[in-house]
Motif scaffolding. Structure first.
Motif, short mmCIF file in Angstrom:
data_model
loop_
_atom_site.label_atom_id
_atom_site.label_comp_id
_atom_site.label_asym_id
_atom_site.label_seq_id
_atom_site.Cartn_x
_atom_site.Cartn_y
_atom_site.Cartn_z
N ILE A 197 5.03 -0.22 -4.09
CA ILE A 197 4.08 0.33 -3.12
C ILE A 197 4.32 1.82 -3.02
N LYS A 198 3.27 2.60 -3.33
CA LYS A 198 3.36 4.05 -3.27
C LYS A 198 2.88 4.52 -1.91
N VAL A 199 3.74 5.22 -1.20
CA VAL A 199 3.37 5.76 0.11
C VAL A 199 2.66 7.09 -0.10
N VAL A 200 1.41 7.13 0.33
CA VAL A 200 0.59 8.33 0.18
C VAL A 200 0.65 9.17 1.45
N ASP A 201 0.65 8.49 2.59
CA ASP A 201 0.59 9.19 3.86
C ASP A 201 1.27 8.33 4.92
N ILE A 202 1.95 8.97 5.84
CA ILE A 202 2.53 8.28 6.99
C ILE A 202 1.74 8.72 8.21
#
Length: 157
Positions: free
Chosen positions: A39-44
């Protein structure tokens, strides 16, 4: 937990540990887990950190402040659940507080007595025994190795 539009809510938790796991360690573990899952985190969008005391001693019997929930040792020390215990205790505690505050018009309510009565409404001998057993469960979990913990949580959840 899936939300919408390719957005997901993730949480990393440490239920019981001595010493407590730091917020940074939890965050680092979360990102390692997400990476492992591809899972690639793009934005928090939002980040929350909280500490909920689990286990430990009961509140002092003679304190005048009547806390409730996590502030009153009502969190189950091996699961983190507290809703049932809060709901079971709320009625009895509210009743004795309301009765204590009624009094008659000629005297002020005795707040120390009301607080003590509320304490005993929640922390009767059977609830203390239940809490002691739950604390034992939390201590037990802290002594388990990874395989023991996986077995516990596989059976629990």
């Amino acid at each position: 937990m899936p939300l919408k539009d390719n957005r997901i809510f993730f949480e990393e938790t440490s239920l019981v540990a001595r010493p407590a796991v730091s917020f940074q360690d939890c965050k680092d573990r979360c990102f390692r887990r997400l990476d492992h899952l591809g899972i690639k985190v793009v934005d928090i969008e939002e980040e929350e950190c909280c500490y909920i005391p689990m286990g430990g001693p009961l509140p002092a019997k003679d304190q005048r402040v009547v806390a409730f929930g996590g502030a009153w040792a009502m969190v189950h020390p091996s699961t983190g659940y507290n809703l049932c215990r809060n709901m079971m205790g709320a009625g009895a505690v509210a009743k004795v507080i309301a009765e204590g505050l009624k009094g008659d018009d000629s005297t002020q309510p005795n707040l120390d007595r009301i607080a003590a009565t509320a304490y005993h409404a929640m922390w009767c001998p059977s609830n203390i025994s239940q809490q002691n057993f739950a604390v034992f469960g939390g201590e037990f979990l802290m002594k388990q190795n990874v395989e023991g913990l996986r077995g516990f949580f596989d059976g629990f959840f």
